[in-house]
Design a protein around this motif. Structure first.
Motif, PDB file in Angstrom:
ATOM      1  N   ALA A 155     -10.624   2.672   3.135  1.00 47.75           N
ATOM      2  CA  ALA A 155      -9.868   3.100   1.955  1.00 47.75           C
ATOM      3  C   ALA A 155     -10.714   3.047   0.681  1.00 47.75           C
ATOM      4  O   ALA A 155     -10.223   3.382  -0.394  1.00 47.75           O
ATOM      5  N   ALA A 156     -11.959   2.600   0.809  1.00 47.77           N
ATOM      6  CA  ALA A 156     -12.905   2.496  -0.317  1.00 47.77           C
ATOM      7  C   ALA A 156     -12.392   1.571  -1.418  1.00 47.77           C
ATOM      8  O   ALA A 156     -12.565   1.844  -2.596  1.00 47.77           O
ATOM      9  N   VAL A 157     -11.779   0.440  -1.007  1.00 49.15           N
ATOM     10  CA  VAL A 157     -11.295  -0.539  -1.987  1.00 49.15           C
ATOM     11  C   VAL A 157     -11.939  -1.913  -1.801  1.00 49.15           C
ATOM     12  O   VAL A 157     -11.633  -2.836  -2.552  1.00 49.15           O
ATOM     13  N   LEU A 158     -12.818  -2.055  -0.810  1.00 48.97           N
ATOM     14  CA  LEU A 158     -13.472  -3.341  -0.586  1.00 48.97           C
ATOM     15  C   LEU A 158     -14.456  -3.593  -1.728  1.00 48.97           C
ATOM     16  O   LEU A 158     -15.289  -2.757  -2.053  1.00 48.97           O
ATOM     17  N   GLU A 159     -14.335  -4.758  -2.335  1.00 52.14           N
ATOM     18  CA  GLU A 159     -15.195  -5.129  -3.470  1.00 52.14           C
ATOM     19  C   GLU A 159     -16.222  -6.145  -3.003  1.00 52.14           C
ATOM     20  O   GLU A 159     -15.918  -7.030  -2.202  1.00 52.14           O
ATOM     21  N   ASP A 160     -17.419  -6.031  -3.532  1.00 51.61           N
ATOM     22  CA  ASP A 160     -18.489  -6.979  -3.236  1.00 51.61           C
ATOM     23  C   ASP A 160     -18.087  -8.362  -3.738  1.00 51.61           C
ATOM     24  O   ASP A 160     -17.760  -8.507  -4.920  1.00 51.61           O
ATOM     25  N   TRP A 169       0.843  -1.182   0.000  1.00 52.34           N
ATOM     26  CA  TRP A 169       0.000   0.000   0.000  1.00 52.34           C
ATOM     27  C   TRP A 169       0.891   1.250   0.000  1.00 52.34           C
ATOM     28  O   TRP A 169       1.875   1.313   0.739  1.00 52.34           O
ATOM     29  N   PRO A 170       0.571   2.248  -0.815  1.00 55.86           N
ATOM     30  CA  PRO A 170       1.410   3.457  -0.899  1.00 55.86           C
ATOM     31  C   PRO A 170       1.590   4.126   0.469  1.00 55.86           C
ATOM     32  O   PRO A 170       0.618   4.320   1.211  1.00 55.86           O
ATOM     33  N   GLU A 171       2.827   4.477   0.775  1.00 56.54           N
ATOM     34  CA  GLU A 171       3.127   5.059   2.082  1.00 56.54           C
ATOM     35  C   GLU A 171       2.368   6.358   2.338  1.00 56.54           C
ATOM     36  O   GLU A 171       1.961   6.624   3.462  1.00 56.54           O
ATOM     37  N   ASP A 172       2.153   7.144   1.288  1.00 62.52           N
ATOM     38  CA  ASP A 172       1.470   8.412   1.478  1.00 62.52           C
ATOM     39  C   ASP A 172      -0.032   8.257   1.700  1.00 62.52           C
ATOM     40  O   ASP A 172      -0.719   9.230   2.024  1.00 62.52           O
ATOM     41  N   ARG A 173      -0.549   7.028   1.564  1.00 62.41           N
ATOM     42  CA  ARG A 173      -1.980   6.771   1.797  1.00 62.41           C
ATOM     43  C   ARG A 173      -2.214   5.949   3.076  1.00 62.41           C
ATOM     44  O   ARG A 173      -3.338   5.576   3.371  1.00 62.41           O
ATOM     45  N   ARG A 174      -1.156   5.674   3.801  1.00 57.46           N
ATOM     46  CA  ARG A 174      -1.286   4.892   5.032  1.00 57.46           C
ATOM     47  C   ARG A 174      -1.828   5.757   6.157  1.00 57.46           C
ATOM     48  O   ARG A 174      -1.496   6.927   6.286  1.00 57.46           O
ATOM     49  N   ASP A 175      -2.658   5.130   6.992  1.00 58.59           N
ATOM     50  CA  ASP A 175      -3.240   5.819   8.135  1.00 58.59           C
ATOM     51  C   ASP A 175      -3.327   4.844   9.307  1.00 58.59           C
ATOM     52  O   ASP A 175      -2.770   3.741   9.255  1.00 58.59           O
ATOM     53  N   GLN A 176      -4.039   5.247  10.333  1.00 55.75           N
ATOM     54  CA  GLN A 176      -4.166   4.399  11.523  1.00 55.75           C
ATOM     55  C   GLN A 176      -4.867   3.081  11.204  1.00 55.75           C
ATOM     56  O   GLN A 176      -4.504   2.030  11.726  1.00 55.75           O
ATOM     57  N   ALA A 177      -5.871   3.113  10.341  1.00 55.44           N
ATOM     58  CA  ALA A 177      -6.573   1.876   9.967  1.00 55.44           C
ATOM     59  C   ALA A 177      -5.620   0.914   9.263  1.00 55.44           C
ATOM     60  O   ALA A 177      -5.668  -0.297   9.502  1.00 55.44           O
ATOM     61  N   HIS A 178      -4.754   1.442   8.420  1.00 49.42           N
ATOM     62  CA  HIS A 178      -3.754   0.615   7.739  1.00 49.42           C
ATOM     63  C   HIS A 178      -2.814  -0.017   8.761  1.00 49.42           C
ATOM     64  O   HIS A 178      -2.537  -1.218   8.723  1.00 49.42           O
ATOM     65  N   GLU A 179      -2.311   0.806   9.664  1.00 45.69           N
ATOM     66  CA  GLU A 179      -1.367   0.321  10.673  1.00 45.69           C
ATOM     67  C   GLU A 179      -2.012  -0.747  11.563  1.00 45.69           C
ATOM     68  O   GLU A 179      -1.395  -1.765  11.877  1.00 45.69           O
ATOM     69  N   THR A 180      -3.260  -0.538  11.939  1.00 45.35           N
ATOM     70  CA  THR A 180      -3.985  -1.501  12.769  1.00 45.35           C
ATOM     71  C   THR A 180      -4.155  -2.831  12.035  1.00 45.35           C
ATOM     72  O   THR A 180      -3.931  -3.897  12.614  1.00 45.35           O
TER      73      THR A 180
END
Length: 98
Positions: free
Chosen positions: A75-80, A35-46
């Motif tokens: 991150a709005a990437v979850l696909e059905d 995952w791109p470092e500039d798009r990482r957040d707390q949810a990513h880290e968790t």
């Protein structure tokens, strides 16, 4: 059964027409580490921490899977899964239809 495999795969959008199946902790860790470092957040880290802990046997696979789903939603990437499976089936038949 491999204990590192999710009970059901998670599908995430990698690009406009590219969906990736994540079926195991190893898949999840690869996805999160790419995952791109500039798009990482707390949810990513968790999610990444939960996957590493589960991989090391210090947390449950289901907890890691839930953390990954939470991150993917945020991150709005979850696909059905139904849509992803229809796309996979269409690609395997070569019909070009969905």
């Amino acid at each position: 059964m491999n204990v590192e495999v999710f009970s059901s795969p998670i599908f995430v959008k990698r690009a406009a027409y590219l969906v990736q199946e994540i079926a195991s902790l190893a898949d999840a860790i690869d996805f999160l580490e790419e995952w791109p470092e500039d798009r990482r957040d707390q949810a990513h880290e968790t999610a990444l921490q939960a996957c590493h802990e589960a991989y090391g046997g210090n947390a449950s696979v289901s907890a890691a899977c839930n953390a990954l789903i939470g991150f993917a939603k945020r991150a709005a990437v979850l696909e059905d899964p139904t849509a992803a499976m229809q796309l996979i089936a269409a690609c395997k038949t070569g019909s070009g239809k969905m």
